[in-house]
Write a protein that holds these residues in place. Structure first.
Motif, PDB file in Angstrom:
ATOM      1  N   GLU A   1      24.890  76.219  23.856  1.00 26.44           N
ATOM      2  CA  GLU A   1      25.811  75.981  24.185  1.00 26.44           C
ATOM      3  C   GLU A   1      25.401  74.510  25.432  1.00 26.44           C
ATOM      4  N   ALA A   2      25.157  73.474  25.430  1.00 26.47           N
ATOM      5  CA  ALA A   2      24.619  72.518  25.458  1.00 26.47           C
ATOM      6  C   ALA A   2      25.903  71.635  26.219  1.00 26.47           C
ATOM      7  N   THR A   3      25.134  71.107  27.444  1.00 25.01           N
ATOM      8  CA  THR A   3      25.776  69.911  28.569  1.00 25.01           C
ATOM      9  C   THR A   3      24.198  69.160  28.954  1.00 25.01           C
ATOM     10  N   LEU A   4      24.823  67.414  27.890  1.00 26.55           N
ATOM     11  CA  LEU A   4      23.456  66.905  28.010  1.00 26.55           C
ATOM     12  C   LEU A   4      23.430  66.260  29.025  1.00 26.55           C
ATOM     13  N   PRO A   5      22.466  65.918  29.236  1.00 28.38           N
ATOM     14  CA  PRO A   5      21.452  64.806  31.494  1.00 28.38           C
ATOM     15  C   PRO A   5      22.580  63.869  31.158  1.00 28.38           C
ATOM     16  N   THR A   6      23.066  64.071  32.444  1.00 25.88           N
ATOM     17  CA  THR A   6      23.810  62.432  33.296  1.00 25.88           C
ATOM     18  C   THR A   6      23.014  62.376  34.548  1.00 25.88           C
ATOM     19  N   ARG A   7      23.782  60.512  34.923  1.00 26.57           N
ATOM     20  CA  ARG A   7      23.441  60.972  36.480  1.00 26.57           C
ATOM     21  C   ARG A   7      24.362  60.712  36.761  1.00 26.57           C
ATOM     22  N   GLU A   8      23.803  61.201  38.134  1.00 27.33           N
ATOM     23  CA  GLU A   8      25.507  61.620  39.045  1.00 27.33           C
ATOM     24  C   GLU A   8      26.590  60.843  39.157  1.00 27.33           C
ATOM     25  N   GLY A   9      27.192  60.913  38.841  1.00 26.81           N
ATOM     26  CA  GLY A   9      28.335  59.985  38.720  1.00 26.81           C
ATOM     27  C   GLY A   9      28.914  59.259  37.349  1.00 26.81           C
ATOM     28  N   GLU A  10      27.829  59.347  36.742  1.00 25.69           N
ATOM     29  CA  GLU A  10      28.116  59.406  35.034  1.00 25.69           C
ATOM     30  C   GLU A  10      30.035  58.928  34.692  1.00 25.69           C
ATOM     31  N   HIS A  11      30.320  57.721  34.571  1.00 30.05           N
ATOM     32  CA  HIS A  11      31.542  58.110  33.756  1.00 30.05           C
ATOM     33  C   HIS A  11      32.305  57.539  32.582  1.00 30.05           C
ATOM     34  N   GLY A  12      32.811  58.044  32.142  1.00 27.90           N
ATOM     35  CA  GLY A  12      33.204  58.600  30.980  1.00 27.90           C
ATOM     36  C   GLY A  12      34.134  59.587  31.173  1.00 27.90           C
ATOM     37  N   THR A  13      35.122  59.586  29.327  1.00 26.11           N
ATOM     38  CA  THR A  13      35.994  60.670  29.360  1.00 26.11           C
ATOM     39  C   THR A  13      34.933  61.808  28.971  1.00 26.11           C
ATOM     40  N   PRO A  14      35.502  62.833  28.912  1.00 24.09           N
ATOM     41  CA  PRO A  14      34.062  64.626  28.809  1.00 24.09           C
ATOM     42  C   PRO A  14      34.998  64.496  27.508  1.00 24.09           C
ATOM     43  N   LEU A  15      34.010  65.159  27.020  1.00 25.62           N
ATOM     44  CA  LEU A  15      34.305  65.250  25.667  1.00 25.62           C
ATOM     45  C   LEU A  15      33.418  66.511  24.799  1.00 25.62           C
ATOM     46  N   LEU A  16      33.667  67.354  24.295  1.00 31.40           N
ATOM     47  CA  LEU A  16      33.424  68.666  23.836  1.00 31.40           C
ATOM     48  C   LEU A  16      32.953  68.301  22.544  1.00 31.40           C
ATOM     49  N   PHE A  17      32.143  68.170  21.898  1.00 28.52           N
ATOM     50  CA  PHE A  17      31.363  68.250  20.409  1.00 28.52           C
ATOM     51  C   PHE A  17      30.984  69.974  20.282  1.00 28.52           C
ATOM     52  N   GLN A  18      31.782  70.112  19.385  1.00 29.94           N
ATOM     53  CA  GLN A  18      31.259  71.528  18.888  1.00 29.94           C
ATOM     54  C   GLN A  18      31.712  71.920  17.071  1.00 29.94           C
ATOM     55  N   GLY A  19      31.035  72.909  16.912  1.00 31.94           N
ATOM     56  CA  GLY A  19      30.936  73.163  14.772  1.00 31.94           C
ATOM     57  C   GLY A  19      29.743  74.294  14.652  1.00 31.94           C
ATOM     58  N   GLN A  20      30.119  74.163  13.656  1.00 29.85           N
ATOM     59  CA  GLN A  20      29.300  74.918  12.919  1.00 29.85           C
ATOM     60  C   GLN A  20      28.417  74.555  11.923  1.00 29.85           C
ATOM     61  N   VAL A  21      26.655  74.759  12.088  1.00 29.46           N
ATOM     62  CA  VAL A  21      26.306  74.519  10.839  1.00 29.46           C
ATOM     63  C   VAL A  21      25.914  75.306   9.634  1.00 29.46           C
ATOM     64  N   THR A  22      26.498  74.953   7.931  1.00 32.57           N
ATOM     65  CA  THR A  22      26.525  76.063   7.157  1.00 32.57           C
ATOM     66  C   THR A  22      25.145  75.331   5.830  1.00 32.57           C
ATOM     67  N   ASP A  23      25.088  76.591   4.965  1.00 35.96           N
ATOM     68  CA  ASP A  23      24.287  75.800   3.291  1.00 35.96           C
ATOM     69  C   ASP A  23      25.884  75.260   2.435  1.00 35.96           C
ATOM     70  N   VAL A  24      25.354  74.631   1.427  1.00 38.57           N
ATOM     71  CA  VAL A  24      26.601  74.361   0.085  1.00 38.57           C
ATOM     72  C   VAL A  24      27.234  75.765  -0.131  1.00 38.57           C
ATOM     73  N   SER A  25      27.450  76.357  -0.082  1.00 43.44           N
ATOM     74  CA  SER A  25      27.733  77.593  -0.381  1.00 43.44           C
ATOM     75  C   SER A  25      28.952  78.314   0.931  1.00 43.44           C
ATOM     76  N   GLY A  26      28.501  77.426   2.163  1.00 48.90           N
ATOM     77  CA  GLY A  26      28.831  78.149   2.571  1.00 48.90           C
ATOM     78  C   GLY A  26      29.060  79.176   4.208  1.00 48.90           C
ATOM     79  N   ASN A  27      26.996  78.915   3.615  1.00 47.93           N
ATOM     80  CA  ASN A  27      26.618  80.338   4.390  1.00 47.93           C
ATOM     81  C   ASN A  27      26.013  79.518   5.946  1.00 47.93           C
ATOM     82  N   SER A  28      26.396  80.132   7.016  1.00 44.38           N
ATOM     83  CA  SER A  28      25.902  79.815   8.450  1.00 44.38           C
ATOM     84  C   SER A  28      24.269  79.710   8.352  1.00 44.38           C
ATOM     85  N   ILE A  29      24.054  78.796   9.149  1.00 48.70           N
ATOM     86  CA  ILE A  29      22.724  79.150   9.084  1.00 48.70           C
ATOM     87  C   ILE A  29      22.931  78.698  10.514  1.00 48.70           C
ATOM     88  N   PRO A  30      22.163  80.147  10.746  1.00 51.90           N
ATOM     89  CA  PRO A  30      21.620  80.746  12.402  1.00 51.90           C
ATOM     90  C   PRO A  30      20.109  79.424  12.957  1.00 51.90           C
TER      91      PRO A  30
END
Length: 282
Positions: free
Chosen positions: A121-150
């Motif tokens: 669960e990460a927050t990308l580094p930014t400058r103080e006062g960095e402008h822009g619309t906040p964005l939460l990008f999330q998801g899951q990584v799996t193999d082609v059979s649907g198994n999660s990849i830890p």
């Protein structure tokens, strides 16, 4: 760099020099390519050039203009930009033709390896006062059979709200809007960042001269860059785009694919998107 003022422009020469240096230090070269393969590819490329000259009655004035422009590309350090914008998308298409799973697209010239590790669960580094619309990008990584990849590694980098990349534009901290994210035990990740802006590739150098002379435009739609990989699986290099961008249909780099367009949802503090990656095995 103060965010109360317009950002200092990234010149083509400076960006090109950085991209050339980065390529030379980070990429491997296929020195073991057999001579017959080199000969085949070189002859076919040259034959295509010769055919164009004959088919269109290219003059000496046009030839000399091309020669001067090619010299200019090298002087500006813009070969990585030129090749990544106008050639790489076809190389990627061929390289990934038989791969199953999520779609990839070009890496582009602005990737930097070894970005800071930020956890699942990460927050990308930014400058103080960095402008822009906040964005939460999330998801899951799996193999082609649907198994999660830890423990899958998700590398992310993107331009800021003014269209500039850290390490390629002046006055921006080294790892601004760049990070490496390790998926959790279920292959899940969350990345807090800011929505990037569309931007023009540098136009004050040789590539810009080509664009102007040909009557093209220099715009790329807003996008997130990602590399996603895990042991025993094929790494995906891709870009994710936002719906409604004016240049999704005419990206100067021709890198947009329908499968790579996100579906942002409004959230209390900005926007959020969910995108799952599917990796094929080696």
């Amino acid at each position: 760099m103060s965010l109360d003022h317009a950002p200092e422009a990234a010149t083509a020469a400076a960006s090109g020099a950085n991209a050339t240096q980065r390529f030379s230090s980070d990429k491997s070269f296929a020195a073991s390519t057999p001579p017959e393969r080199v000969s085949l590819l070189a002859r076919e490329v040259l034959s295509a050039v010769h055919k164009t000259i004959r088919d269109h009655d290219v003059t000496y004035d046009e030839y000399n203009a091309l020669k001067a422009w090619l010299i200019n590309v090298g002087q500006d350090g813009e070969w990585p930009l030129f090749l990544d914008v106008w050639v790489e998308h076809v190389v990627e298409e061929v390289a990934s033709d038989t791969r199953k799973g999520s779609k990839g697209t070009i890496e582009g010239p602005y990737y930097v390896p070894d970005a800071p590790e930020l956890g699942s669960e990460a927050t990308l580094p930014t400058r103080e006062g960095e402008h822009g619309t906040p964005l939460l990008f999330q998801g899951q990584v799996t193999d082609v059979s649907g198994n999660s990849i830890p423990g899958a590694l998700v590398e992310i980098w993107h331009a800021d709200a003014d269209g500039f990349y850290s390490q390629f534009a002046p006055g921006i901290p080294e790892w601004n809007l760049r990070g490496s994210v390790t998926a959790d035990d279920e292959g899940r990740f969350q990345i807090h960042t800011l929505k990037p802006a569309p931007y023009q590739i540098p136009t004050d150098g040789a590539c810009g001269k080509l664009i102007s002379a040909a009557g093209w435009h220099p715009w790329r739609p807003a996008h997130l860059h990602l590399k996603v990989g895990a042991a025993g699986h094929q790494q995906i290099t891709t870009q994710l785009y936002f719906p409604g961008d004016a240049h999704n249909d005419d990206d100067v780099a021709d890198a947009v694919k329908p499968e790579l367009i996100l579906d942002p949802q409004d959230a209390p503090n900005g926007q959020q998107v969910v995108y799952n990656f599917v990796l094929d095995k080696n």
